[in-house]
Design an enzyme around this catalytic site. Sequence first.
Site, PDB file in Angstrom:
ATOM      1  N   ASN A 112      27.246  36.143  29.532  1.00 41.58           N
ATOM      2  CA  ASN A 112      27.064  35.932  30.971  1.00 41.58           C
ATOM      3  C   ASN A 112      26.147  34.736  31.244  1.00 41.58           C
ATOM      4  OD1 ASN A 112      25.468  37.847  29.622  1.00 41.58           O
ATOM      5  ND2 ASN A 112      24.498  38.470  31.526  1.00 41.58           N
ATOM      6  N   PRO A 114      24.324  34.112  34.479  1.00 43.51           N
ATOM      7  CA  PRO A 114      24.003  34.445  35.872  1.00 43.51           C
ATOM      8  C   PRO A 114      23.147  33.372  36.547  1.00 43.51           C
ATOM      9  CG  PRO A 114      22.599  35.668  34.347  1.00 43.51           C
ATOM     10  CD  PRO A 114      23.566  34.900  33.510  1.00 43.51           C
ATOM     11  N   THR A 153      31.371  30.220  31.783  1.00 44.75           N
ATOM     12  CA  THR A 153      31.339  29.138  32.774  1.00 44.75           C
ATOM     13  C   THR A 153      29.939  28.528  32.753  1.00 44.75           C
ATOM     14  OG1 THR A 153      32.904  30.355  34.122  1.00 44.75           O
ATOM     15  CG2 THR A 153      31.691  28.584  35.211  1.00 44.75           C
ATOM     16  N   ALA A 186      41.389  36.320  36.697  1.00 51.49           N
ATOM     17  CA  ALA A 186      40.722  37.008  37.802  1.00 51.49           C
ATOM     18  C   ALA A 186      40.688  38.489  37.458  1.00 51.49           C
ATOM     19  CB  ALA A 186      41.481  36.781  39.101  1.00 51.49           C
ATOM     20  N   PHE A 294      34.067  37.010  50.346  1.00 48.74           N
ATOM     21  CA  PHE A 294      34.383  37.101  48.923  1.00 48.74           C
ATOM     22  C   PHE A 294      33.195  37.647  48.145  1.00 48.74           C
ATOM     23  CE2 PHE A 294      33.166  32.508  49.443  1.00 48.74           C
ATOM     24  CZ  PHE A 294      32.049  32.476  48.622  1.00 48.74           C
ATOM     25  N   CYS A 298      31.680  35.532  40.035  1.00 47.70           N
ATOM     26  CA  CYS A 298      31.864  34.094  39.769  1.00 47.70           C
ATOM     27  C   CYS A 298      31.670  33.159  40.959  1.00 47.70           C
ATOM     28  CB  CYS A 298      33.249  33.876  39.183  1.00 47.70           C
ATOM     29  SG  CYS A 298      33.425  34.623  37.558  1.00 47.70           S
ATOM     30  N   LYS A 361      36.837  43.811  44.824  1.00 46.17           N
ATOM     31  CA  LYS A 361      38.254  43.662  45.159  1.00 46.17           C
ATOM     32  C   LYS A 361      38.966  44.861  44.566  1.00 46.17           C
ATOM     33  CE  LYS A 361      40.705  40.739  42.463  1.00 46.17           C
ATOM     34  NZ  LYS A 361      41.089  39.601  41.586  1.00 46.17           N
TER      35      LYS A 361
HETATM   36  P1  NAD Z   1      29.718  40.083  31.563  1.00 39.76           P
HETATM   37  O1  NAD Z   1      28.361  40.071  32.104  1.00 39.76           O
HETATM   38  O2  NAD Z   1      30.719  41.109  31.978  1.00 39.76           O
HETATM   39  O3  NAD Z   1      29.699  40.062  29.994  1.00 39.76           O
HETATM   40  C1  NAD Z   1      28.891  39.193  29.275  1.00 39.76           C
HETATM   41  C2  NAD Z   1      28.368  39.969  28.087  1.00 39.76           C
HETATM   42  O4  NAD Z   1      27.679  39.074  27.242  1.00 39.76           O
HETATM   43  C3  NAD Z   1      27.384  41.064  28.469  1.00 39.76           C
HETATM   44  O5  NAD Z   1      27.873  42.291  27.980  1.00 39.76           O
HETATM   45  C4  NAD Z   1      26.119  40.670  27.734  1.00 39.76           C
HETATM   46  O6  NAD Z   1      25.446  41.809  27.276  1.00 39.76           O
HETATM   47  C5  NAD Z   1      26.671  39.837  26.623  1.00 39.76           C
HETATM   48  N1  NAD Z   1      25.690  38.944  26.003  1.00 39.76           N
HETATM   49  C6  NAD Z   1      24.668  38.281  26.566  1.00 39.76           C
HETATM   50  N2  NAD Z   1      23.978  37.588  25.631  1.00 39.76           N
HETATM   51  C7  NAD Z   1      24.585  37.821  24.443  1.00 39.76           C
HETATM   52  C8  NAD Z   1      24.358  37.386  23.101  1.00 39.76           C
HETATM   53  N3  NAD Z   1      23.366  36.569  22.777  1.00 39.76           N
HETATM   54  N4  NAD Z   1      25.190  37.828  22.142  1.00 39.76           N
HETATM   55  C9  NAD Z   1      26.205  38.660  22.450  1.00 39.76           C
HETATM   56  N5  NAD Z   1      26.478  39.094  23.692  1.00 39.76           N
HETATM   57  C10 NAD Z   1      25.680  38.675  24.691  1.00 39.76           C
HETATM   58  O7  NAD Z   1      30.242  38.636  31.928  1.00 39.76           O
HETATM   59  P2  NAD Z   1      31.720  38.206  32.117  1.00 39.76           P
HETATM   60  O8  NAD Z   1      32.149  38.585  33.499  1.00 39.76           O
HETATM   61  O9  NAD Z   1      32.501  38.617  30.949  1.00 39.76           O
HETATM   62  O10 NAD Z   1      31.533  36.630  32.130  1.00 39.76           O
HETATM   63  C11 NAD Z   1      31.186  35.936  30.952  1.00 39.76           C
HETATM   64  C12 NAD Z   1      31.295  34.453  31.263  1.00 39.76           C
HETATM   65  O11 NAD Z   1      32.643  34.144  31.642  1.00 39.76           O
HETATM   66  C13 NAD Z   1      30.406  34.001  32.423  1.00 39.76           C
HETATM   67  O12 NAD Z   1      29.959  32.701  32.159  1.00 39.76           O
HETATM   68  C14 NAD Z   1      31.364  33.989  33.599  1.00 39.76           C
HETATM   69  O13 NAD Z   1      30.983  33.056  34.571  1.00 39.76           O
HETATM   70  C15 NAD Z   1      32.663  33.566  32.949  1.00 39.76           C
HETATM   71  N6  NAD Z   1      33.870  34.048  33.622  1.00 39.76           N
HETATM   72  C16 NAD Z   1      33.931  35.305  34.146  1.00 39.76           C
HETATM   73  C17 NAD Z   1      35.110  35.734  34.760  1.00 39.76           C
HETATM   74  C18 NAD Z   1      35.230  37.100  35.363  1.00 39.76           C
HETATM   75  O14 NAD Z   1      36.239  37.356  36.008  1.00 39.76           O
HETATM   76  N7  NAD Z   1      34.282  37.990  35.216  1.00 39.76           N
HETATM   77  C19 NAD Z   1      36.215  34.890  34.798  1.00 39.76           C
HETATM   78  C20 NAD Z   1      36.121  33.641  34.225  1.00 39.76           C
HETATM   79  C21 NAD Z   1      34.947  33.223  33.637  1.00 39.76           C
HETATM   80  C1  UDX Z   2      37.725  34.379  40.416  1.00 43.90           C
HETATM   81  C2  UDX Z   2      38.813  33.325  40.199  1.00 43.90           C
HETATM   82  O1  UDX Z   2      39.965  33.657  40.980  1.00 43.90           O
HETATM   83  C3  UDX Z   2      39.190  33.253  38.736  1.00 43.90           C
HETATM   84  O2  UDX Z   2      40.126  32.207  38.508  1.00 43.90           O
HETATM   85  C4  UDX Z   2      37.926  32.976  37.928  1.00 43.90           C
HETATM   86  O3  UDX Z   2      38.233  32.905  36.538  1.00 43.90           O
HETATM   87  C5  UDX Z   2      36.881  34.040  38.181  1.00 43.90           C
HETATM   88  O4  UDX Z   2      36.604  34.094  39.599  1.00 43.90           O
HETATM   89  P1  UDX Z   2      37.673  37.026  40.593  1.00 43.90           P
HETATM   90  O5  UDX Z   2      36.325  36.808  41.184  1.00 43.90           O
HETATM   91  O6  UDX Z   2      37.825  37.984  39.481  1.00 43.90           O
HETATM   92  O7  UDX Z   2      38.277  35.635  40.077  1.00 43.90           O
HETATM   93  O8  UDX Z   2      38.677  37.502  41.753  1.00 43.90           O
HETATM   94  P2  UDX Z   2      39.432  36.737  42.937  1.00 43.90           P
HETATM   95  O9  UDX Z   2      40.799  37.266  43.016  1.00 43.90           O
HETATM   96  O10 UDX Z   2      39.285  35.280  42.857  1.00 43.90           O
HETATM   97  O11 UDX Z   2      38.654  37.270  44.218  1.00 43.90           O
HETATM   98  C6  UDX Z   2      37.318  36.906  44.493  1.00 43.90           C
HETATM   99  C7  UDX Z   2      36.918  37.440  45.839  1.00 43.90           C
HETATM  100  O12 UDX Z   2      37.596  36.767  46.886  1.00 43.90           O
HETATM  101  C8  UDX Z   2      37.228  38.920  46.018  1.00 43.90           C
HETATM  102  O13 UDX Z   2      36.178  39.544  46.702  1.00 43.90           O
HETATM  103  C9  UDX Z   2      38.484  38.905  46.854  1.00 43.90           C
HETATM  104  O14 UDX Z   2      38.659  40.071  47.594  1.00 43.90           O
HETATM  105  C10 UDX Z   2      38.213  37.704  47.748  1.00 43.90           C
HETATM  106  N1  UDX Z   2      39.426  37.089  48.295  1.00 43.90           N
HETATM  107  C11 UDX Z   2      40.375  36.581  47.473  1.00 43.90           C
HETATM  108  C12 UDX Z   2      39.570  36.999  49.674  1.00 43.90           C
HETATM  109  O15 UDX Z   2      38.715  37.427  50.422  1.00 43.90           O
HETATM  110  N2  UDX Z   2      40.693  36.392  50.171  1.00 43.90           N
HETATM  111  C13 UDX Z   2      41.663  35.865  49.375  1.00 43.90           C
HETATM  112  O16 UDX Z   2      42.652  35.318  49.912  1.00 43.90           O
HETATM  113  C14 UDX Z   2      41.499  35.972  47.984  1.00 43.90           C
END
Ligand code: NAD
Ligand code: UDX
Length: 495
Positions: A112, A114, A153, A186, A294, A298, A361
């Site tokens: 993560n 954050p 990210t 997503a 939203f 992310c 969502k």
């Molecule tokens: P998450 O918080 O669900 O998971 C991240 C995990 O990494 C946590 O479980 C944490 O404990 C672990 N972690 C932290 N430090 C660590 C270490 N040193 N070694 C091993 N594990 C460790 O986060 P996520 O939602 O999976 O997102 C991860 C990354 O991907 C972020 O940068 C986020 O912005 C990006 N991302 C997230 C989404 C999404 O939909 N959630 C989509 C695209 C990109």
């Molecule tokens: C987003 C990006 O879509 C994805 O490509 C990226 O990798 C991670 O961030 P996510 O946050 O999982 O994905 O969901 P997404 O479907 O994008 O929705 C984000 C928020 O926007 C939600 O709260 C959703 O309800 C809201 N939303 C989405 C709206 O309010 N209106 C829309 O038309 C679409």
Amino acid sequence: MAARPVEAIDVPHKEVTKICCIGAGYVELFIDLFGAVCGPTCAVIACKSPKVQVTIVDLNQARIDAWNSDNLPIYEPGLDEVVKSVRGKNLFFSTDVDKAIKEADLIFVSVNTPTKKTGVGKGYAADLGYVESATRHIAKVAESDKIVVEKSTVPCRTASSMRKILESNGKPGVRFDILSNPEFLAEGTAIKDLFAPDRVLIGSLDTTEGMAAAASLAHVYANWVPKERVITMRVWSSELSKLAANALLAQRISSINALSAICEATGADVDEVSYAVGLDSRIGPKFLKASVGFGGSCFQKDILNLVYLSESLHLPDVAAYWRQVVEMNESQKRRFTQRVISSLFNTLTGKRLAVFGFAFKKDTGDTRESAAITLIKYFRQEQAKIALYDPKVEEAQIWMDLAEPGVVDDVTALKKQVTITSSAYEAAKGADAIIICTEWDEFKDSNLDYEKIYADMNKPAFIFDGRLILNQKKLEKIGFKVECIGKSRLEETFQ
Ligand code: NAD
Ligand code: UDX
């Protein structure tokens, strides 16, 4: 320079046979997070690349046990089936982090990132502490050459910091190639997105070694993604493209939400406006659904990161532009709350509000930055009683989110004001209003018996549709006063 589609795949490269993914859970965080990206991504890679062994690592035995059980730690449609089809064959969940790193040719860093809560850049910059700690660990443990992939990210140029850490801490003779491979899935549709991605993006250095590393990863994806969708480019462009994609998607939502305010004031209907503009092929229909705001882990984080980057680059106008996308999102939640208050005769004191949905969502149990958290905070400040129902979010998670510092400080008072119910019917019983915060299919008027719900509510019975999932006319016929985002009440418009 344009993206390099196919040629990068065709340069001489090493085949990847073992992948390790760091990011299923490692550090003890205040809120237990479970690798929303790492789990689904690796499960799909394993499923589509039977010759590649994928190991997801975590030092926490309980979390690994959960990934190895029938009750996976995250809810994502289709994830169970994919995990079960490959777990124990070429997908493994392990606490032996060092072994997995040593054996892997390629390591995903998917931890993560954050928003920083303290120090320089607080409230805007990404906290890269987890990325750094994972990178240092790889440097310490690796005994052979590795391709290290930024899956998280990250701000533009993070790859350079990772490289410096690896090169100055790695064992002599061990080579590290760094790639950026941002994830675009997503939540709620992660498996679908991973099976058929719009594109897979790989950023590398423009050197022979960089291109070869990109080709190694590209070939993994080429097991199921059409070659022309696997694009490679320079690493900084790849890092920035991820922030840019999220910023543009969020900007569309804030734009339609800004228009929803004009619709409410004029009698225009935001669904109609969105439909009309979305038919323009230059605009397109997606991400134009007006909402209560939203959420998710992310959008806000990545835009704030972009704001910070712009400020650091002395581009205040650029920073102000992107900041406004987040401010519009906050304003939408305040405006919605104000509508609830004024409709309910300017006071919420002692009134029961049935909140439908807590996830950010539908089809996910994730609550990070969910609009419901902010709305409930506002309703509580107005002394309302809240009855909350969500089909997937765990009760413990709800209490943790509502008790977060900044959301509420007094947990005893919180429990007097908020009740968590086990059905929408129970939440609505005796309520003055229903507030739809999440667009779960379960809440649609085709799935819930709104006549029964109406009969059990205080009158006048209000519904505030923050997700535009209800048929306003049908519910008004039942007797509800229906208030939808971006729409006036039917009785107030020409029909
Ligand atoms: P998450 O918080 O669900 O998971 C991240 C995990 O990494 C946590 O479980 C944490 O404990 C672990 N972690 C932290 N430090 C660590 C270490 N040193 N070694 C091993 N594990 C460790 O986060 P996520 O939602 O999976 O997102 C991860 C990354 O991907 C972020 O940068 C986020 O912005 C990006 N991302 C997230 C989404 C999404 O939909 N959630 C989509 C695209 C990109
Ligand atoms: C987003 C990006 O879509 C994805 O490509 C990226 O990798 C991670 O961030 P996510 O946050 O999982 O994905 O969901 P997404 O479907 O994008 O929705 C984000 C928020 O926007 C939600 O709260 C959703 O309800 C809201 N939303 C989405 C709206 O309010 N209106 C829309 O038309 C679409």
